[in-house]
Design a protein around this motif. Structure first.
Motif, PDB file in Angstrom:
ATOM      1  N   UNK A 100       4.469  -7.139   2.608  1.00 15.28           N
ATOM      2  CA  UNK A 100       3.796  -6.328   3.624  1.00 15.28           C
ATOM      3  C   UNK A 100       4.474  -4.970   3.790  1.00 15.28           C
ATOM      4  N   UNK A 101       5.806  -4.958   3.701  1.00 13.70           N
ATOM      5  CA  UNK A 101       6.521  -3.686   3.793  1.00 13.70           C
ATOM      6  C   UNK A 101       6.177  -2.787   2.607  1.00 13.70           C
ATOM      7  N   UNK A 102       6.120  -3.362   1.409  1.00 12.50           N
ATOM      8  CA  UNK A 102       5.767  -2.575   0.233  1.00 12.50           C
ATOM      9  C   UNK A 102       4.339  -2.045   0.335  1.00 12.50           C
ATOM     10  N   UNK A 103       3.442  -2.858   0.866  1.00 13.28           N
ATOM     11  CA  UNK A 103       2.054  -2.422   1.028  1.00 13.28           C
ATOM     12  C   UNK A 103       1.964  -1.226   1.959  1.00 13.28           C
ATOM     13  N   UNK A 104       2.639  -1.307   3.115  1.00 15.23           N
ATOM     14  CA  UNK A 104       2.630  -0.186   4.068  1.00 15.23           C
ATOM     15  C   UNK A 104       3.270   1.054   3.457  1.00 15.23           C
ATOM     16  N   UNK A 105       4.360   0.853   2.732  1.00 11.25           N
ATOM     17  CA  UNK A 105       5.051   1.976   2.111  1.00 11.25           C
ATOM     18  C   UNK A 105       4.174   2.647   1.058  1.00 11.25           C
ATOM     19  N   UNK A 106       3.465   1.853   0.288  1.00 16.38           N
ATOM     20  CA  UNK A 106       2.591   2.411  -0.754  1.00 16.38           C
ATOM     21  C   UNK A 106       1.414   3.176  -0.140  1.00 16.38           C
ATOM     22  N   UNK A 107       0.933   2.731   1.018  1.00 22.00           N
ATOM     23  CA  UNK A 107      -0.176   3.417   1.674  1.00 22.00           C
ATOM     24  C   UNK A 107       0.200   4.850   2.056  1.00 22.00           C
ATOM     25  N   UNK A 108       1.449   5.059   2.510  1.00 23.94           N
ATOM     26  CA  UNK A 108       1.840   6.392   2.965  1.00 23.94           C
ATOM     27  C   UNK A 108       2.402   7.247   1.834  1.00 23.94           C
ATOM     28  N   UNK A 109       2.637   6.656   0.662  1.00 25.54           N
ATOM     29  CA  UNK A 109       3.199   7.428  -0.453  1.00 25.54           C
ATOM     30  C   UNK A 109       2.241   7.529  -1.639  1.00 25.54           C
TER      31      UNK A 109
END
Length: 407
Positions: free
Chosen positions: A302-311
């Motif tokens: 979930x952290x990687x998903x959120x991080x990928x959304x903003x980058x």
């Protein structure tokens, strides 16, 4: 030699000496080379006593013969090659007395140690512990803490294997010490995180903490709030800590402000113990982009998903490894399938949208349906699809109105 020093040596060998007694012992050893020789003799007796205790029955006469033969080898000439240490008669009797004392301490340890000590292993999850002095400890999963049911009057001593956060009740007359492997941590009353091992890492939240090498007393650091110290057998250094991310194991929270994507992924890898890397040939611009993001009790994925959304990146998993790559623009076929999924209500405008994009789609219905499911559940594609969806909706709306006006 005073009787008290034999008692101190017995405590050293049994691992029960206080910090003050350890200091006194080191000073005594350095005072005279003969003291080291005397200690080595007692250590040999101690080892022999452990062997004797493993026998089914304890035969006192043979045991004493065996121990005394080791102590008084100076009287035997059959080993001329060995260095012989001549003990004065009074030292022989004192050493013999110390041997009896050592054996007695071993028996005392075997019979009473379980009653005096508490051992806690956080096997399933982090564990909260309250010590006899009302100090509070959060023990990290997989870590172990040992402490006495009742602290000595001179100090409060515990032993740590792994990592724990300490909130120590202040008592200037009874210092709090932690045996953390390569170093000893000493405080009066404060809160801090300790990670034991060959290198002991301590991060201070409140108060003041001293960390000293177990091998060299002059290798030490004194830490204040916001500082991290790392101490090994021969080295010690400290640095400033600007966040509480090191307590992720305890709080489940991470905060990154103005950090590069590469830095954030490195921290996630360190804190979660997972393998994360960039895909081959990832542009430096992608790695170095600035990130401001926080996480609160989320899984790594979930952290990687959120991080990928903003980058504007995406992650994939290959075996146990997570791979970060630049996000590619959505293909017309994938966009078509996504629009079909979100337009499932069959409204007139959605029908017009589907009609407008149908020619872009493959005519293999099974593949389309599989793609709908894949695309609809892939959160990291959602932003790109949404942007293109709005564009297509606008274009399809124009076409729909044009067809309606022409009727």
């Amino acid at each position: 030699m005073e009787d008290q020093m034999y008692i101190t040596m017995a405590k050293i060998l049994n691992g029960e000496a206080t910090a003050a007694e350890q200091q006194e012992f080191r000073t005594w050893l350095a005072a005279d080379p003969r003291n080291t020789e005397a200690f080595n003799e007692l250590k040999a007796v101690w080892t022999e006593a452990d062997v004797l205790l493993e026998a089914p029955r304890f035969a006192h006469e043979p045991a004493w013969d065996k121990v005394s033969s080791r102590l008084f080898t100076a009287d035997k000439a059959e080993e001329p090659a060995r260095k012989v240490i001549a003990f004065r008669p009074w030292m022989k009797y004192m050493t013999a007395a110390a041997a009896v004392l050592a054996i007695g301490v071993i028996f005392l340890k075997n019979f009473n140690q379980e009653a005096r000590m508490v051992s806690v292993l956080a096997s399933a999850d982090n564990q909260e512990i309250t010590l006899p002095d009302n100090s509070h400890i959060t023990l990290k999963k997989g870590s172990k803490l040992e402490y006495p049911k009742k602290f000595d009057e001179a100090e409060r001593h515990v032993a740590l294997e792994g990592e724990a956060f300490f909130d120590v009740t202040r008592n200037e007359k009874q210092p709090f010490t932690i045996d953390a492997g390569a170093a000893t941590v000493r405080v009066l009353g404060t809160s801090f995180d300790v990670k034991s091992g060959k290198e002991v890492a301590v991060v201070v939240s409140t108060g003041k903490v001293s960390v000293t090498s177990m091998v060299k007393e002059d290798v030490s650091v004194v830490l204040t709030p916001g500082e991290k110290g790392i101490v090994s057998d021969s080295q010690a250094h400290k640095q400033t800590v600007r966040s509480d991310n090191h307590l992720y194991w305890k709080t489940g929270e991470l905060l990154f402000s103005n950090k590069s994507l590469e830095h954030v992924l490195g921290e996630l890898q360190a804190y979660t113990g997972s393998r994360i890397r960039f895909a081959d040939k990832t542009d430096a611009e992608v790695k170095e982009q600035e990130v401001n993001i926080s996480f609160h009790k989320q899984s790594l994925e979930n952290m990687l998903t959120d991080l990928c959304l903003v980058t504007k990146t995406r992650w994939t998993k290959k075996g146990s490894e997570y791979i970060i790559s630049s996000k590619q623009n959505a293909t017309p076929q994938a966009l078509c399938c996504y629009l079909r999924a979100v337009a499932a209500d069959r409204c007139l405008l959605c029908t017009a949208i589907r009609s407008a994009v149908t020619p872009l789609c493959s005519k293999k219905e099974d593949s389309q349906h599989q793609a709908v499911h894949r695309v609809h559940t892939a959160r990291d594609w959602h932003r790109d699809f949404l942007e293109q969806f709005l564009h297509e909706r606008k274009q399809a709306g124009h076409r729909y109105r044009n067809r309606t006006n022409s009727r």
